[in-house]
Design a protein around this motif. Structure first.
Motif, PDB file in Angstrom:
ATOM      1  N   UNK A  23       0.846  -1.194   0.000  1.00 49.75           N
ATOM      2  CA  UNK A  23       0.000   0.000   0.000  1.00 49.75           C
ATOM      3  C   UNK A  23       0.876   1.237   0.000  1.00 49.75           C
ATOM      4  N   UNK A  24       0.732   2.040  -1.031  1.00 50.96           N
ATOM      5  CA  UNK A  24       1.484   3.288  -1.156  1.00 50.96           C
ATOM      6  C   UNK A  24       0.955   4.294  -0.162  1.00 50.96           C
ATOM      7  N   UNK A  25       1.858   4.924   0.564  1.00 47.60           N
ATOM      8  CA  UNK A  25       1.473   5.914   1.565  1.00 47.60           C
ATOM      9  C   UNK A  25       1.713   7.309   1.001  1.00 47.60           C
ATOM     10  N   UNK A  43       3.723  13.369   7.929  1.00 51.10           N
ATOM     11  CA  UNK A  43       5.060  13.614   7.399  1.00 51.10           C
ATOM     12  C   UNK A  43       6.064  12.677   8.062  1.00 51.10           C
ATOM     13  N   UNK A  44       6.858  12.010   7.245  1.00 49.63           N
ATOM     14  CA  UNK A  44       7.884  11.109   7.748  1.00 49.63           C
ATOM     15  C   UNK A  44       7.528   9.642   7.674  1.00 49.63           C
ATOM     16  N   UNK A  45       6.246   9.326   7.427  1.00 49.30           N
ATOM     17  CA  UNK A  45       5.884   7.910   7.380  1.00 49.30           C
ATOM     18  C   UNK A  45       6.513   7.238   6.165  1.00 49.30           C
ATOM     19  N   UNK A  46       6.826   5.939   6.270  1.00 50.99           N
ATOM     20  CA  UNK A  46       7.460   5.223   5.162  1.00 50.99           C
ATOM     21  C   UNK A  46       6.603   5.224   3.899  1.00 50.99           C
ATOM     22  N   UNK A  47       7.258   5.020   2.755  1.00 47.85           N
ATOM     23  CA  UNK A  47       6.592   5.064   1.455  1.00 47.85           C
ATOM     24  C   UNK A  47       5.579   3.955   1.245  1.00 47.85           C
ATOM     25  N   UNK A  48       5.912   2.742   1.698  1.00 48.87           N
ATOM     26  CA  UNK A  48       5.049   1.591   1.434  1.00 48.87           C
ATOM     27  C   UNK A  48       4.803   0.809   2.723  1.00 48.87           C
ATOM     28  N   UNK A  49       3.542   0.501   2.968  1.00 47.18           N
ATOM     29  CA  UNK A  49       3.150  -0.435   4.020  1.00 47.18           C
ATOM     30  C   UNK A  49       2.832  -1.740   3.310  1.00 47.18           C
ATOM     31  N   UNK A  56       2.076 -10.553   9.231  1.00 42.61           N
ATOM     32  CA  UNK A  56       3.240  -9.655   9.314  1.00 42.61           C
ATOM     33  C   UNK A  56       2.998  -8.392   8.494  1.00 42.61           C
ATOM     34  N   UNK A  57       3.592  -7.304   8.941  1.00 46.43           N
ATOM     35  CA  UNK A  57       3.567  -6.044   8.203  1.00 46.43           C
ATOM     36  C   UNK A  57       4.985  -5.507   8.127  1.00 46.43           C
TER      37      UNK A  57
END
Length: 108
Positions: A23-25, A43-49, A56-57
């Protein structure tokens, strides 16, 4: 398309092939058709979850070989890690797959 976006797309395809849901953030300031500004994400969250088999995530911050994380990214990533999340700066499709194999394992 910039190199980071291209790499991100390739990683998302690979994770899908491995049975995950990437999932693109999206984060930033966007505008509606009426030019109303809307802030999306944190702001600052990773690009992909990446939602993986077995519950697992993985969180991937995508960077090119020379790319560096910003302070806000480092702080957000560290907060996720304190909560027990698996957060990685990923620079290649091979690295993304290696991380998956290490932390999620083969689920064929």
């Amino acid at each position: 398309m910039n190199p980071e976006t291209k790499l991100q797309n390739e990683i998302m395809v690979k994770m899908s092939e491995l049975g995950c849901i990437p999932m693109r953030r999206n984060v930033g300031l966007f505008y509606t058709q009426n030019m109303i500004p809307i802030h999306i994400g944190t702001e600052g969250e990773p690009d992909i979850e990446i939602i993986c088999p077995n519950g697992k995530v993985l969180w991937y911050e995508i960077k090119t070989k020379k790319g560096v994380t910003r302070d806000k990214q480092d702080r957000f990533h560290n907060e996720l890690r304190k909560l027990g999340h698996l957060v990685f700066v990923v620079r290649s499709v091979e690295q993304a797959e290696q991380i998956y194999n290490t932390y999620v394992g083969q689920t064929t």
